[in-house]
Design a protein around this motif. Structure first.
Motif, PDB file in Angstrom:
ATOM      1  N   ALA A 132       1.217  -1.091  -0.168  1.00 19.12           N
ATOM      2  CA  ALA A 132       0.111   0.015  -0.443  1.00 19.12           C
ATOM      3  C   ALA A 132       1.156   1.435   0.276  1.00 19.12           C
ATOM      4  CB  ALA A 132      -0.990   0.142   1.046  1.00 19.12           C
ATOM      5  N   ASP A 133       0.742   2.425  -0.229  1.00 15.22           N
ATOM      6  CA  ASP A 133       1.309   3.589  -0.848  1.00 15.22           C
ATOM      7  C   ASP A 133       0.345   4.441  -0.455  1.00 15.22           C
ATOM      8  OD1 ASP A 133       2.005   6.110  -0.803  1.00 15.22           O
ATOM      9  OD2 ASP A 133       2.463   5.263  -3.175  1.00 15.22           O
ATOM     10  N   ARG A 134       0.395   5.108   1.426  1.00 17.29           N
ATOM     11  CA  ARG A 134      -0.239   6.421   1.865  1.00 17.29           C
ATOM     12  C   ARG A 134      -0.603   7.719   1.320  1.00 17.29           C
ATOM     13  NH1 ARG A 134      -0.397   6.280   8.127  1.00 17.29           N
ATOM     14  NH2 ARG A 134      -1.250   8.084   7.018  1.00 17.29           N
ATOM     15  N   GLY A 135       0.476   7.621   0.352  1.00 18.25           N
ATOM     16  CA  GLY A 135       1.335   9.194  -0.251  1.00 18.25           C
ATOM     17  C   GLY A 135       1.966   9.970   0.876  1.00 18.25           C
ATOM     18  N   GLY A 136       2.043  11.043   1.543  1.00 16.73           N
ATOM     19  CA  GLY A 136       2.342  11.424   2.338  1.00 16.73           C
ATOM     20  C   GLY A 136       4.512  11.985   1.886  1.00 16.73           C
ATOM     21  N   ARG A 137       4.060  11.474   1.781  1.00 16.83           N
ATOM     22  CA  ARG A 137       5.943  11.105   0.805  1.00 16.83           C
ATOM     23  C   ARG A 137       6.928  13.308   1.208  1.00 16.83           C
ATOM     24  NH1 ARG A 137       4.414   7.767  -0.337  1.00 16.83           N
ATOM     25  NH2 ARG A 137       4.530   7.345  -2.154  1.00 16.83           N
ATOM     26  N   GLU A 138       7.946  12.737   2.171  1.00 13.74           N
ATOM     27  CA  GLU A 138       8.914  13.918   2.573  1.00 13.74           C
ATOM     28  C   GLU A 138      10.069  13.820   2.115  1.00 13.74           C
ATOM     29  OE1 GLU A 138       9.768  12.618   7.385  1.00 13.74           O
ATOM     30  OE2 GLU A 138       7.321  13.459   6.850  1.00 13.74           O
ATOM     31  N   LEU A 139      10.156  12.366   1.387  1.00 13.33           N
ATOM     32  CA  LEU A 139      11.336  12.748  -0.150  1.00 13.33           C
ATOM     33  C   LEU A 139      11.242  12.058  -0.802  1.00 13.33           C
ATOM     34  CD1 LEU A 139      14.127  10.076   2.958  1.00 13.33           C
ATOM     35  CD2 LEU A 139      13.894  12.215   2.387  1.00 13.33           C
ATOM     36  N   PRO A 140      12.059  11.745  -1.777  1.00 16.83           N
ATOM     37  CA  PRO A 140      11.456  11.403  -2.975  1.00 16.83           C
ATOM     38  C   PRO A 140      11.563  10.483  -3.510  1.00 16.83           C
ATOM     39  CG  PRO A 140      13.326  12.729  -3.757  1.00 16.83           C
ATOM     40  CD  PRO A 140      13.127  12.709  -2.125  1.00 16.83           C
TER      41      PRO A 140
END
Length: 177
Positions: A132-140
């Motif tokens: 699952a990918d829940r978004g909220g990325r802090e890094l690329p």
């Protein structure tokens, strides 16, 4: 095609359905790739990696990593009480590695996992698979293979569990981090 789910529709969180979607994507994306290997991030990613390796016939090219000592918040949080051993028993140099995590969120765990991999050698390529990918990325950081894209309310997180028989379940919990 990844499934889209949110915490308002918990039926979308069937981890076995999401696993089958992830498996189909990894199978298609790694077909004909020389020196393919699978490395799971402890603990949920390791469970997924075990199943992927078995389903893809890559058991001899299966590894596990623990990122506890590589996290950028190690000094602040300290040592996790359940550190697992890193085990990579194949040559990483020149390999195409499918790095497996259960839930992709900020990208910091993946960054730490890549640092661990480079301690073992220089892979030709690293592809990322996440249930699952829940978004909220802090890094690329972006996954190549994703079982589902999840939207959760603030203060909520996804938790993968594995039953004694190997069956996976995914639940929504209050985020206590």
């Amino acid at each position: 095609m990844p499934i889209h789910i949110n915490d308002a529709e918990p039926a979308g969180f069937d981890a076995e359905v999401l696993y089958r979607e992830l498996l189909a994507q990894v199978r298609a994306g790694s077909q004909g790739v020389p020196d393919a290997a699978i490395v799971g991030i402890h603990s949920g990613g390791a469970w997924l990696a075990e199943r992927l390796a078995a389903d893809l016939g890559l058991q001899s090219r299966l590894g596990f990593i623990d990122v506890s000592f590589y996290r950028d918040d190690f000094a602040r949080k300290g040592l996790h009480p359940d550190v697992k051993p890193t085990r990579i028993e194949f040559n990483v140099d020149g390999a195409t590695i499918v790095l497996v995590d259960d839930v992709l969120y900020t990208g910091r765990t993946v960054r730490a996992a890549i640092n661990v991999l480079f301690d073992y050698g220089r892979p030709q390529r690293i592809m990322l698979a996440a249930l699952a990918d829940r978004g909220g990325r802090e890094l690329p950081v972006a996954a190549d293979f994703v079982g589902a894209h999840a939207q959760l309310a603030v203060g909520r997180s996804l938790a993968l569990a594995r039953a004694a028989g190997g069956q996976l379940s995914l639940t929504i919990e209050d985020d206590n981090a």
